[in-house]
Design an enzyme around this catalytic site. Sequence first.
Site, PDB file in Angstrom:
ATOM      1  N   ASP A  40      43.056  33.040  42.752  1.00 36.16           N
ATOM      2  CA  ASP A  40      43.427  33.788  41.576  1.00 36.16           C
ATOM      3  C   ASP A  40      42.311  34.644  40.932  1.00 36.16           C
ATOM      4  OD1 ASP A  40      45.450  34.098  39.408  1.00 36.16           O
ATOM      5  OD2 ASP A  40      44.306  32.883  38.301  1.00 36.16           O
ATOM      6  N   GLU A  65      36.341  34.555  37.904  1.00 39.40           N
ATOM      7  CA  GLU A  65      36.306  35.095  36.413  1.00 39.40           C
ATOM      8  C   GLU A  65      34.926  35.526  36.192  1.00 39.40           C
ATOM      9  OE1 GLU A  65      37.037  36.327  32.765  1.00 39.40           O
ATOM     10  OE2 GLU A  65      38.742  35.508  34.113  1.00 39.40           O
ATOM     11  N   ASN A  92      31.745  38.989  39.614  1.00 40.27           N
ATOM     12  CA  ASN A  92      32.334  40.363  39.607  1.00 40.27           C
ATOM     13  C   ASN A  92      33.207  40.524  40.685  1.00 40.27           C
ATOM     14  OD1 ASN A  92      32.992  42.953  39.242  1.00 40.27           O
ATOM     15  ND2 ASN A  92      30.848  43.851  38.813  1.00 40.27           N
ATOM     16  N   ASP A 118      42.694  43.181  32.745  1.00 34.16           N
ATOM     17  CA  ASP A 118      42.531  43.871  31.469  1.00 34.16           C
ATOM     18  C   ASP A 118      42.933  45.367  31.841  1.00 34.16           C
ATOM     19  OD1 ASP A 118      40.923  41.856  30.295  1.00 34.16           O
ATOM     20  OD2 ASP A 118      39.008  42.635  31.084  1.00 34.16           O
ATOM     21  N   LYS A 122      42.053  53.508  28.276  1.00 32.54           N
ATOM     22  CA  LYS A 122      41.454  54.933  28.325  1.00 32.54           C
ATOM     23  C   LYS A 122      41.051  55.418  29.656  1.00 32.54           C
ATOM     24  CE  LYS A 122      38.962  54.177  23.792  1.00 32.54           C
ATOM     25  NZ  LYS A 122      37.785  53.836  22.946  1.00 32.54           N
ATOM     26  N   ASP A 154      51.862  42.532  31.667  1.00 33.30           N
ATOM     27  CA  ASP A 154      52.840  42.928  30.580  1.00 33.30           C
ATOM     28  C   ASP A 154      52.709  44.626  30.126  1.00 33.30           C
ATOM     29  OD1 ASP A 154      50.315  42.544  29.462  1.00 33.30           O
ATOM     30  OD2 ASP A 154      50.901  41.207  27.779  1.00 33.30           O
TER      31      ASP A 154
END
Length: 210
Positions: A40, A65, A92, A118, A122, A154
């Site tokens: 994941d 993560e 990372n 995320d 921009k 989403d």
Amino acid sequence: MSVVRVREHVNPLSKKYQTPVSPPDWQTVYAQPDQPLHLDIGCGKGRFLLTLAQVQPDWNFLGLEIREPLVDQANNWRTEAGLNNLHYLFCNVNNSLRPILTSVPPNTLQRVSIQFPDPWFKRKQQKRRVVQPELVTELAEFLVSGGTVFLQSDVLEVAEEMRDRFDQHSAFQRQQHDWLAVNPLTVPTERETSTLERGEPVYRVVFDRV
């Protein structure tokens, strides 16, 4: 179950996160290292995997993560739950995915999920998004034939970009043309639950490694 509060967004391109992770010895991490592995990417607080690891004890689960306090918290929850098929790793993904996948037992990576990454709206920040062509190439190299990649967001723009990058790689084939109406993993993330409770859409797609 106490919850650590951390920054919502972390820039993976900042100097702080440019050192690749040194993977652990998986023989000491998992009770049965050769079980199928579910990866994941961007696991957040880790509750999704915490539930899934209990529902599917015949799988191993690895959450990646970039926010270290969340990883520490999730591993504490894992220990409290007595799970030996689950681990969380601070890293990372942009520079650590290859050393991680090179180190896991061969032919065990069978399932990958990337959920609600995320969005970095921009344009100048979009190079920070997790699903870059290099990530797709690395997953194609290490995911077993017949393995699956599950993507959901989403944010339509983000979902489309992730979908398109896997579509563009010859190693992956989309299971169906339309967005999936139901999560095939059955266990929702917190973000998925809250989005659906607000009556807002979630865009999901599954790819097979061919």
